[in-house]
Design a protein around this motif. Sequence first.
Motif, PDB file in Angstrom:
ATOM      1  N   MET A  29     159.716  67.758 -28.662  1.00  0.00           N
ATOM      2  CA  MET A  29     160.843  67.696 -27.990  1.00  0.00           C
ATOM      3  C   MET A  29     161.504  68.890 -27.870  1.00  0.00           C
ATOM      4  O   MET A  29     161.878  69.608 -28.711  1.00  0.00           O
ATOM      5  N   GLU A  30     162.148  69.004 -26.627  1.00  0.00           N
ATOM      6  CA  GLU A  30     162.907  70.246 -26.335  1.00  0.00           C
ATOM      7  C   GLU A  30     164.507  69.759 -26.297  1.00  0.00           C
ATOM      8  O   GLU A  30     164.977  69.468 -25.076  1.00  0.00           O
ATOM      9  N   VAL A  31     165.104  69.530 -27.466  1.00  0.00           N
ATOM     10  CA  VAL A  31     166.479  69.249 -27.540  1.00  0.00           C
ATOM     11  C   VAL A  31     167.265  70.096 -28.465  1.00  0.00           C
ATOM     12  O   VAL A  31     166.506  70.582 -29.564  1.00  0.00           O
ATOM     13  N   PRO A  32     168.209  70.315 -28.526  1.00  0.00           N
ATOM     14  CA  PRO A  32     169.177  70.843 -29.551  1.00  0.00           C
ATOM     15  C   PRO A  32     169.061  70.497 -30.989  1.00  0.00           C
ATOM     16  O   PRO A  32     169.069  71.135 -31.837  1.00  0.00           O
ATOM     17  N   GLU A  33     169.034  69.190 -30.954  1.00  0.00           N
ATOM     18  CA  GLU A  33     168.953  68.367 -32.264  1.00  0.00           C
ATOM     19  C   GLU A  33     168.162  67.181 -32.194  1.00  0.00           C
ATOM     20  O   GLU A  33     168.271  66.492 -31.189  1.00  0.00           O
ATOM     21  N   ARG A  34     167.162  66.859 -33.038  1.00  0.00           N
ATOM     22  CA  ARG A  34     166.465  65.700 -33.002  1.00  0.00           C
ATOM     23  C   ARG A  34     167.242  64.615 -33.689  1.00  0.00           C
ATOM     24  O   ARG A  34     167.434  64.857 -35.160  1.00  0.00           O
ATOM     25  N   ASP A  35     167.329  63.426 -33.447  1.00  0.00           N
ATOM     26  CA  ASP A  35     167.775  62.363 -34.154  1.00  0.00           C
ATOM     27  C   ASP A  35     166.889  61.907 -35.263  1.00  0.00           C
ATOM     28  O   ASP A  35     165.725  62.052 -34.832  1.00  0.00           O
ATOM     29  N   TYR A  36     167.295  61.155 -36.279  1.00  0.00           N
ATOM     30  CA  TYR A  36     166.486  60.907 -37.252  1.00  0.00           C
ATOM     31  C   TYR A  36     165.666  59.561 -36.754  1.00  0.00           C
ATOM     32  O   TYR A  36     164.745  59.209 -37.430  1.00  0.00           O
ATOM     33  N   LEU A  37     166.220  58.973 -35.468  1.00  0.00           N
ATOM     34  CA  LEU A  37     165.551  57.641 -35.064  1.00  0.00           C
ATOM     35  C   LEU A  37     164.796  58.244 -33.741  1.00  0.00           C
ATOM     36  O   LEU A  37     165.915  58.336 -32.796  1.00  0.00           O
ATOM     37  N   GLN A  38     163.592  58.120 -33.566  1.00  0.00           N
ATOM     38  CA  GLN A  38     162.879  58.251 -32.305  1.00  0.00           C
ATOM     39  C   GLN A  38     162.306  56.685 -31.866  1.00  0.00           C
ATOM     40  O   GLN A  38     161.848  56.056 -32.482  1.00  0.00           O
ATOM     41  N   ILE A  39     162.624  56.486 -30.683  1.00  0.00           N
ATOM     42  CA  ILE A  39     161.985  55.093 -30.157  1.00  0.00           C
ATOM     43  C   ILE A  39     161.199  55.259 -28.959  1.00  0.00           C
ATOM     44  O   ILE A  39     161.196  56.094 -27.980  1.00  0.00           O
ATOM     45  N   PHE A  40     159.899  54.588 -29.061  1.00  0.00           N
ATOM     46  CA  PHE A  40     158.866  54.871 -28.142  1.00  0.00           C
ATOM     47  C   PHE A  40     158.687  53.336 -27.696  1.00  0.00           C
ATOM     48  O   PHE A  40     158.161  52.481 -28.434  1.00  0.00           O
ATOM     49  N   ARG A  41     158.837  52.981 -26.431  1.00  0.00           N
ATOM     50  CA  ARG A  41     158.368  51.634 -25.864  1.00  0.00           C
ATOM     51  C   ARG A  41     157.220  51.735 -25.241  1.00  0.00           C
ATOM     52  O   ARG A  41     156.976  52.705 -24.140  1.00  0.00           O
ATOM     53  N   LEU A  42     156.050  51.259 -25.453  1.00  0.00           N
ATOM     54  CA  LEU A  42     154.661  51.331 -25.221  1.00  0.00           C
ATOM     55  C   LEU A  42     154.387  50.374 -24.047  1.00  0.00           C
ATOM     56  O   LEU A  42     154.768  49.064 -24.578  1.00  0.00           O
ATOM     57  N   SER A  43     153.968  50.426 -22.988  1.00  0.00           N
ATOM     58  CA  SER A  43     153.634  49.294 -22.063  1.00  0.00           C
ATOM     59  C   SER A  43     152.354  49.692 -21.158  1.00  0.00           C
ATOM     60  O   SER A  43     151.933  50.733 -20.952  1.00  0.00           O
ATOM     61  N   CYS A  44     152.011  48.619 -20.653  1.00  0.00           N
ATOM     62  CA  CYS A  44     150.915  48.842 -19.483  1.00  0.00           C
ATOM     63  C   CYS A  44     151.278  48.889 -18.094  1.00  0.00           C
ATOM     64  O   CYS A  44     152.303  48.224 -17.792  1.00  0.00           O
ATOM     65  N   ASP A  45     150.684  50.028 -17.518  1.00  0.00           N
ATOM     66  CA  ASP A  45     151.102  50.037 -15.910  1.00  0.00           C
ATOM     67  C   ASP A  45     149.877  50.132 -15.425  1.00  0.00           C
ATOM     68  O   ASP A  45     149.170  51.135 -15.423  1.00  0.00           O
ATOM     69  N   GLY A  46     149.363  48.929 -15.062  1.00  0.00           N
ATOM     70  CA  GLY A  46     148.186  48.624 -14.415  1.00  0.00           C
ATOM     71  C   GLY A  46     147.047  48.878 -15.658  1.00  0.00           C
ATOM     72  O   GLY A  46     147.125  48.291 -16.785  1.00  0.00           O
ATOM     73  N   ASP A  47     146.396  49.958 -15.440  1.00  0.00           N
ATOM     74  CA  ASP A  47     145.154  50.042 -16.646  1.00  0.00           C
ATOM     75  C   ASP A  47     145.343  51.427 -17.198  1.00  0.00           C
ATOM     76  O   ASP A  47     144.850  52.184 -17.917  1.00  0.00           O
ATOM     77  N   ARG A  48     146.864  51.946 -17.062  1.00  0.00           N
ATOM     78  CA  ARG A  48     147.393  52.889 -17.799  1.00  0.00           C
ATOM     79  C   ARG A  48     148.342  52.816 -19.144  1.00  0.00           C
ATOM     80  O   ARG A  48     149.040  51.615 -18.910  1.00  0.00           O
ATOM     81  N   GLN A  49     148.439  53.623 -19.755  1.00  0.00           N
ATOM     82  CA  GLN A  49     149.367  53.578 -20.766  1.00  0.00           C
ATOM     83  C   GLN A  49     150.752  54.246 -20.539  1.00  0.00           C
ATOM     84  O   GLN A  49     150.824  55.466 -20.158  1.00  0.00           O
ATOM     85  N   ARG A  50     151.812  53.472 -20.579  1.00  0.00           N
ATOM     86  CA  ARG A  50     153.206  54.150 -20.368  1.00  0.00           C
ATOM     87  C   ARG A  50     153.803  54.453 -21.546  1.00  0.00           C
ATOM     88  O   ARG A  50     154.017  53.336 -22.330  1.00  0.00           O
ATOM     89  N   ILE A  51     154.466  55.362 -21.817  1.00  0.00           N
ATOM     90  CA  ILE A  51     155.147  55.763 -23.002  1.00  0.00           C
ATOM     91  C   ILE A  51     156.733  56.078 -22.568  1.00  0.00           C
ATOM     92  O   ILE A  51     156.706  57.000 -21.896  1.00  0.00           O
ATOM     93  N   GLU A  52     157.698  55.430 -22.877  1.00  0.00           N
ATOM     94  CA  GLU A  52     159.077  55.769 -22.815  1.00  0.00           C
ATOM     95  C   GLU A  52     159.637  56.288 -24.267  1.00  0.00           C
ATOM     96  O   GLU A  52     159.575  55.448 -25.079  1.00  0.00           O
ATOM     97  N   HIS A  53     159.878  57.606 -24.268  1.00  0.00           N
ATOM     98  CA  HIS A  53     160.338  58.109 -25.426  1.00  0.00           C
ATOM     99  C   HIS A  53     161.757  58.526 -25.531  1.00  0.00           C
ATOM    100  O   HIS A  53     162.405  59.069 -24.425  1.00  0.00           O
ATOM    101  N   ALA A  54     162.646  57.779 -26.486  1.00  0.00           N
ATOM    102  CA  ALA A  54     164.071  58.441 -26.268  1.00  0.00           C
ATOM    103  C   ALA A  54     164.699  58.323 -27.669  1.00  0.00           C
ATOM    104  O   ALA A  54     164.075  58.021 -28.615  1.00  0.00           O
TER     105      ALA A  54
END
Length: 93
Positions: A29-54
């Motif tokens: 991650m390119e952030v000034p500070e990394r939070d103690y909690l990282q959230i990843f929402r994994l979902s299907c986008d057709g036959d592809r893997q979608r990853i939302e990182h926040a």
Amino acid sequence: MKPRYITRGIQTIIPPWLQTLLWYMRDSMEVPERDYLQIFRLSCDGDRQRIEHAQEQPEYQHVVTIPGEQPVEAKVYIIEDPDHVTMLLAEEY
């Protein structure tokens, strides 16, 4: 580097290649500070893997969609404690 752990739910549901990718996304991650909690929402986008990182503080969001043989639907947390880091499914929290 702190020791890293995964829960039984992660072992069961998230394939090893995807676990490795989530660790990489957290570490690079390119952030000034990394939070103690990282959230990843994994979902299907057709036959592809979608990853939302926040993270909440400071605000960060990054989305990738990649080819995947069997896309996974799950919400994953990576929580950093003072002496270790754990990857777990949201329902294991």
